[in-house]
Design an enzyme around this catalytic site. Structure first.
Site, PDB file in Angstrom:
ATOM      1  N   GLN A  17      37.147  -2.654   1.105  1.00 58.64           N
ATOM      2  CA  GLN A  17      37.940  -3.554   0.257  1.00 58.64           C
ATOM      3  C   GLN A  17      38.609  -2.795  -0.887  1.00 58.64           C
ATOM      4  O   GLN A  17      39.246  -3.417  -1.741  1.00 58.64           O
ATOM      5  CB  GLN A  17      37.057  -4.662  -0.331  1.00 58.64           C
ATOM      6  CG  GLN A  17      36.398  -5.562   0.697  1.00 58.64           C
ATOM      7  CD  GLN A  17      37.401  -6.412   1.459  1.00 58.64           C
ATOM      8  OE1 GLN A  17      38.575  -6.526   1.089  1.00 58.64           O
ATOM      9  NE2 GLN A  17      36.952  -7.016   2.544  1.00 58.64           N
TER      10      GLN A  17
ATOM     11  N   ASP B 290      31.296   2.350   0.700  1.00 61.90           N
ATOM     12  CA  ASP B 290      31.954   1.440   1.632  1.00 61.90           C
ATOM     13  C   ASP B 290      33.216   0.969   0.919  1.00 61.90           C
ATOM     14  O   ASP B 290      33.165   0.121   0.037  1.00 61.90           O
ATOM     15  CB  ASP B 290      31.015   0.280   1.959  1.00 61.90           C
ATOM     16  CG  ASP B 290      31.712  -0.837   2.722  1.00 61.90           C
ATOM     17  OD1 ASP B 290      32.940  -0.759   2.934  1.00 61.90           O
ATOM     18  OD2 ASP B 290      31.017  -1.806   3.091  1.00 61.90           O
TER      19      ASP B 290
ATOM     20  N   CYS C 226      29.652 -12.247   5.792  1.00 61.37           N
ATOM     21  CA  CYS C 226      28.802 -11.089   6.081  1.00 61.37           C
ATOM     22  C   CYS C 226      28.044 -10.592   4.848  1.00 61.37           C
ATOM     23  O   CYS C 226      27.773  -9.392   4.722  1.00 61.37           O
ATOM     24  CB  CYS C 226      29.603  -9.930   6.699  1.00 61.37           C
ATOM     25  SG  CYS C 226      30.284 -10.330   8.291  1.00 61.37           S
TER      26      CYS C 226
ATOM     27  N   HIS D  22      28.048  -5.695   2.194  1.00 56.93           N
ATOM     28  CA  HIS D  22      28.453  -6.307   3.457  1.00 56.93           C
ATOM     29  C   HIS D  22      27.383  -5.929   4.488  1.00 56.93           C
ATOM     30  O   HIS D  22      26.790  -4.849   4.398  1.00 56.93           O
ATOM     31  CB  HIS D  22      29.803  -5.709   3.847  1.00 56.93           C
ATOM     32  CG  HIS D  22      30.462  -6.337   5.038  1.00 56.93           C
ATOM     33  ND1 HIS D  22      30.075  -6.060   6.322  1.00 56.93           N
ATOM     34  CD2 HIS D  22      31.487  -7.213   5.126  1.00 56.93           C
ATOM     35  CE1 HIS D  22      30.842  -6.736   7.160  1.00 56.93           C
ATOM     36  NE2 HIS D  22      31.702  -7.453   6.462  1.00 56.93           N
TER      37      HIS D  22
ATOM     38  N   LYS E 172      42.556  -3.813   7.487  1.00 60.35           N
ATOM     39  CA  LYS E 172      42.596  -4.517   6.205  1.00 60.35           C
ATOM     40  C   LYS E 172      43.692  -3.971   5.300  1.00 60.35           C
ATOM     41  O   LYS E 172      43.842  -4.424   4.170  1.00 60.35           O
ATOM     42  CB  LYS E 172      41.249  -4.389   5.495  1.00 60.35           C
ATOM     43  CG  LYS E 172      40.103  -5.113   6.209  1.00 60.35           C
ATOM     44  CD  LYS E 172      38.842  -5.024   5.383  1.00 60.35           C
ATOM     45  CE  LYS E 172      37.592  -5.263   6.188  1.00 60.35           C
ATOM     46  NZ  LYS E 172      37.335  -6.676   6.445  1.00 60.35           N
TER      47      LYS E 172
HETATM   48  C1  LIG Z   1      33.040  -4.435   2.153  1.00 59.44           C
HETATM   49  C2  LIG Z   1      33.180  -4.398   3.637  1.00 59.44           C
HETATM   50  N1  LIG Z   1      32.516  -3.462   4.337  1.00 59.44           N
HETATM   51  C3  LIG Z   1      32.632  -3.367   5.666  1.00 59.44           C
HETATM   52  C4  LIG Z   1      33.423  -4.218   6.395  1.00 59.44           C
HETATM   53  C5  LIG Z   1      33.469  -4.062   7.891  1.00 59.44           C
HETATM   54  O1  LIG Z   1      34.688  -3.600   8.329  1.00 59.44           O
HETATM   55  P1  LIG Z   1      35.001  -3.517   9.891  1.00 59.44           P
HETATM   56  O2  LIG Z   1      34.643  -4.849  10.462  1.00 59.44           O
HETATM   57  O3  LIG Z   1      36.465  -3.238   9.955  1.00 59.44           O
HETATM   58  O4  LIG Z   1      34.172  -2.424  10.444  1.00 59.44           O
HETATM   59  C6  LIG Z   1      34.139  -5.190   5.715  1.00 59.44           C
HETATM   60  C7  LIG Z   1      35.034  -6.121   6.429  1.00 59.44           C
HETATM   61  O5  LIG Z   1      34.700  -7.198   6.861  1.00 59.44           O
HETATM   62  C8  LIG Z   1      34.001  -5.300   4.305  1.00 59.44           C
HETATM   63  O6  LIG Z   1      34.648  -6.244   3.621  1.00 59.44           O
END
Ligand SMILES: Cc1ncc(COP(=O)(O)O)c(C=O)c1O
Lengths: 126, 408
Positions: free
Chosen positions: B203, B200, B365, B123, B226
């Site tokens: 998910q 990370d 993203c 991401h 989430k």
């Molecule tokens: C794999 C992953 N990493 C990071 C994020 C970023 O999360 P946040 O926007 O809550 O900081 C997301 C969510 O969009 C994601 O799916």
């Protein structure tokens, strides 16, 4: 569905006018919609301060493709000064539909690119 | 095995909503999840009964608020099976947690010529922070590739992990392919060379049982929104020793021990990394969300979502105008990204909205991932515990309708 995609929008989407690039454009400009990754490039030949020829290359949804195609039809023969006056409303009027804030950007990217190319204006059209 | 969805659905007020006379079909859970009544009521009650700033006042409600905030931290710590609750830092979300590591750990430990190893399916929030650090320091990013099934190729891992690698930062579950990545294998190989690993888990934590001691990861980040909790709060887990050695992130109130005109000393963990007034009610809400998830059980939730993904993929395989991405159902969580031939994802999503169906359209993203696949964008349906097989059927019908509409 027809309130979202009028027949004319689908028609421009399937058979876009002025698609392509120009050999030696006087003005060429490209920009992106970071929200969805759409991109749009517009090439212009300018003669006596008027748009003589226009071509576009765009990646994006039906709304963005159709809006760009319609815009290129709209500006052929127009003076650069007239183009500067074009607004969000002009685009929405030819599209003939209402759009929420997200998809509005799909429709307006073409005008943003056009004004960016001619006048260096970086803002979203209002 | 599917969950008893109707019983669960009754706990989520928004699922009663209609869109243009049709029931809301919410299939964008990878972007953010809906909230159960218990989370909403808990946060509301907190504001109505015990709200005050924390760690400061000595009056009753300030003490209650502090206790509830710290109770939330303990709940997260238990949920992840950390060694101590001092290893849980509240942040604004995954993005902030990763950036905290970039600033407080990365600046100190990554130098010119060093390498950071990522994967090709990160991401942007686990890619861009490292690009910025690499630019600042003159370091280099390397990537573990993925194959045509959206699975990581680990053959070259030994040579990707070099003497210069200072950190491995990777997603646990891909937000685009849904792949559950073999993080244990990567961690074992990285640790064999003394390299720390950041996961990370944005998910992963909402959908899988995550045990940080068993995983032995060094850093782990996720977001509350989430996993049925509120926005504005997330978590950085890191091993205590590492946190102790890290520089502070933001400077300000609460993160200090003693302040002089020209210097200060830092608070003990976790306060050292929680400068300023925190998202207090959100922490309390996150606790309620975890409590809710625990009453259902993460294993059951994962089985349910995987079954929905399997069913979706079975239906998709019979649609010749549809291409979908990612690994077989057994290797993934409950999300499926796809494209309808010749129709832009935005148009697909806009038409689905007419049937009350919410899906994500765009690059999710993960622009470099899409570019590698030769795509600008895709459509993504992502499931959670309240989704049903009937909703998948509605999705399939609406997709067939979309194809008919654009092909006419
Ligand atoms: C794999 C992953 N990493 C990071 C994020 C970023 O999360 P946040 O926007 O809550 O900081 C997301 C969510 O969009 C994601 O799916």
């Amino acid at each position: 569905m027809d309130t979202l995609y009028r027949e004319e929008i689908l028609e421009h989407y399937k058979y876009p006018r002025n698609k392509g690039t120009l050999e030696k454009p006087d003005i060429t400009y490209k920009d992106f919609n970071p929200l969805c990754g759409d991109e749009c490039q517009i090439d212009l030949h300018v003669k006596d301060n008027r748009v003589d020829e226009v071509k576009f290359m765009a990646k994006g949804c039906a709304i963005s493709q159709a809006a760009t195609s319609m815009l290129t039809e709209m500006i052929e023969g127009k003076s650069l000064e007239e183009i500067k006056q074009l607004s969000k409303k002009d685009i929405l009027d030819v599209l003939g539909i209402e759009l929420g804030p997200v998809r509005l950007k799909c429709a307006l990217l073409c005008l943003k690119v056009l004004k960016g190319g001619i006048y260096g204006i970086k803002e979203w059209p209002t | 095995m599917l969950l008893e969805a109707q019983k669960i659905r009754a706990d989520f007020p928004i699922l009663k909503r209609q869109i243009g006379g049709k029931p809301l079909v919410y299939l964008d859970n990878a972007a953010s999840s809906q909230k159960p009544q218990s989370v909403l009521l808990t946060m509301n009650a907190f504001y109505q009964v015990s709200y005050a700033n924390i760690h400061r006042g000595v009056y009753t409600i300030a003490e209650e608020a502090t206790e509830l905030y710290e109770k939330a931290r303990e709940t997260v710590a238990n949920f992840l099976n950390t060694k101590t609750h001092r290893e849980i830092i509240f942040t604004r979300g995954t993005t902030e947690a990763i950036n905290l590591v970039r600033f407080s750990w990365g600046r100190k430990n990554v130098q010119s010529g060093d390498e950071i190893l990522l994967t090709e399916m990160e991401h942007h929030s686990n890619l861009v922070p490292w690009q910025l650090l690499a630019q600042e320091k003159g370091a280099k990013l390397k990537f573990i590739p993925f194959d045509s099934q959206g699975k990581l190729v680990l053959d070259q891992l030994d040579s990707l992990l070099t003497d210069k690698t200072k950190l491995v930062a990777m997603n646990f579950v891909s937000n685009t392919f849904g792949t559950i990545n073999p993080v244990e294998k990567v961690i074992a190989k990285a640790h064999a060379k003394g390299i720390p690993v950041l996961l990370d888990a944005a998910q992963a934590v909402p959908h899988l049982t995550v045990d940080v001691q068993k995983l032995d990861c060094d850093f782990l980040a996720f977001s509350s929104h989430k996993m049925l909790g509120p926005t504005g709060i997330g978590v950085l887990y890191a091993k205590e020793k590492i946190l102790e050695a890290m520089d502070p992130f933001l400077g300000g109130g609460e993160m200090i021990k003693e302040v002089h005109w020209d210097h200060s000393t830092w608070n003990d963990l976790p306060g050292k990394f929680e400068a300023g007034t925190q998202s207090i009610a959100e922490a309390v809400g996150l606790k309620a969300a975890i409590d809710y998830l625990k009453t259902i059980g993460l294993e059951k939730i994962h089985d349910h979502e995987q079954a929905l993904a399997r069913y979706t993929m079975e239906q998709f395989s019979e649609m010749k105008e549809l291409t979908f991405y990612g690994p077989p159902p057994k290797d993934r969580c409950g999300l499926v990204a796809f494209n309808l031939q010749g129709i832009h994802p935005h148009d697909v999503a806009a038409v689905l909205d007419r049937s009350g169906i919410c899906v994500r359209a765009g690059h999710h993203c993960t622009q470099p991932l899409h570019r590698k696949l030769g795509l600008e964008a895709s459509v993504r349906a992502s499931y959670y515990l309240y989704n049903t097989k009937e909703e998948v059927d509605l999705l399939i019908d609406a997709l067939k309708e979309t194809t008919r509409f654009f092909k006419k």
